[in-house]
Design an enzyme around this catalytic site. Structure first.
Site, PDB file in Angstrom:
ATOM      1  N   HIS A 164      88.276 -27.713 -45.837  1.00 45.52           N
ATOM      2  CA  HIS A 164      88.119 -29.415 -45.917  1.00 45.52           C
ATOM      3  C   HIS A 164      89.327 -29.996 -46.781  1.00 45.52           C
ATOM      4  CE1 HIS A 164      84.061 -27.817 -45.078  1.00 45.52           C
ATOM      5  NE2 HIS A 164      83.796 -29.471 -44.729  1.00 45.52           N
ATOM      6  N   HIS A 204      82.328 -24.925 -52.823  1.00 45.75           N
ATOM      7  CA  HIS A 204      83.559 -24.122 -52.995  1.00 45.75           C
ATOM      8  C   HIS A 204      83.883 -24.311 -54.695  1.00 45.75           C
ATOM      9  CE1 HIS A 204      85.576 -23.507 -49.512  1.00 45.75           C
ATOM     10  NE2 HIS A 204      85.305 -24.697 -48.909  1.00 45.75           N
ATOM     11  N   ASP A 208      89.494 -22.662 -54.862  1.00 45.83           N
ATOM     12  CA  ASP A 208      89.348 -22.862 -53.315  1.00 45.83           C
ATOM     13  C   ASP A 208      90.086 -24.045 -53.140  1.00 45.83           C
ATOM     14  OD1 ASP A 208      88.079 -20.592 -53.529  1.00 45.83           O
ATOM     15  OD2 ASP A 208      86.327 -21.837 -53.157  1.00 45.83           O
TER      16      ASP A 208
END
Length: 235
Positions: A164, A204, A208
């Site tokens: 993302h 996450h 990350d």
């Protein structure tokens, strides 16, 4: 800038090796601190991190992973856990951002004829798949999933690194390269909000998200070099 020579010329015209630090003078140190304060700041940070890393206690096997992002978003996590509709709504908005970044990256290649962002995404997500398979981390016990989160269907996913965040960063970098600064700023703000949501839902870890940004910058640079080398071979 004053020189910090690593060797000196002998009378015979050859070179005699000399340790670099033996050529340093006080004015050299002052010059570096004044004009290269960013590396000096990182040097101080390095010393601090070394001292902390050697003294901090490791997380025990029976304890959940420690993440500063989870701690910072603890109150928001409780709100989302107690409000499934709000969690679903934010997941929907996050999915819109996912579609936006994919659409923009595809647009730059298919419509504008500029493949760099697409090449970056191909490099990046291939690497993410390899790394994610090599180290498969379990979901946090506090994970708040949603069936309409991007990609749709509440599918399994790799933690490291955040696709993302990486995708939004790729789009933002391309927008800046094309001087679409306002659009880039909007994407950056949405990326920050997205990161807060990912931490709050335990989708996450902090590393990350940082890894996603770093990977986007790295592979964007590699894609640029690939394009430059391709042009040279065609000449």
């Amino acid at each position: 800038m004053s020189q910090m020579d690593i060797s000196t010329r002998t009378e015979e015209g050859g070179w005699r090796s000399k340790p670099s630090f033996m050529t340093w003078r006080a004015r050299d140190v002052v010059y570096v601190m004044r004009h290269h304060w960013i590396p000096c700041l990182f040097a101080a940070g390095f010393l601090f991190v070394v001292s902390v890393e050697s003294s901090i206690k490791m997380v025990s096997e029976s304890s959940p992973p420690f993440d500063i992002g989870f701690v910072a978003t603890e109150s928001l996590h409780h709100i989302l856990a107690s409000s499934p509709d709000l969690n679903t709504g934010l997941a929907a908005l996050n999915s819109v951002l996912g579609v936006m970044q994919v659409s923009y990256i595809a647009w730059t290649w298919l419509i504008e004829g500029r493949p760099r962002a697409t090449i970056t995404a191909l490099f990046l997500f291939t690497c993410r798949g390899v790394l994610g398979y090599c180290t498969q981390l379990p979901l946090s016990k506090e994970y708040l999933g949603s069936a309409i989160d991007f990609p749709l269907g509440n599918l399994s996913f790799f933690y490291f690194f955040s696709g993302h965040v990486a995708g939004a960063t790729i789009a933002s970098l391309d927008m800046r390269r094309m001087q679409r600064l306002r659009f880039a700023m909007v994407f950056d703000i949405l990326n920050v909000l997205q990161s807060i949501r990912l931490l709050a839902t335990r989708g996450h870890y902090t590393i990350d998200l940082a890894g996603g940004v770093a990977a986007a910058i790295l592979f964007d640079s590699l894609a640029g070099k690939y394009e430059a080398n391709t042009r040279k071979r065609q000449l």
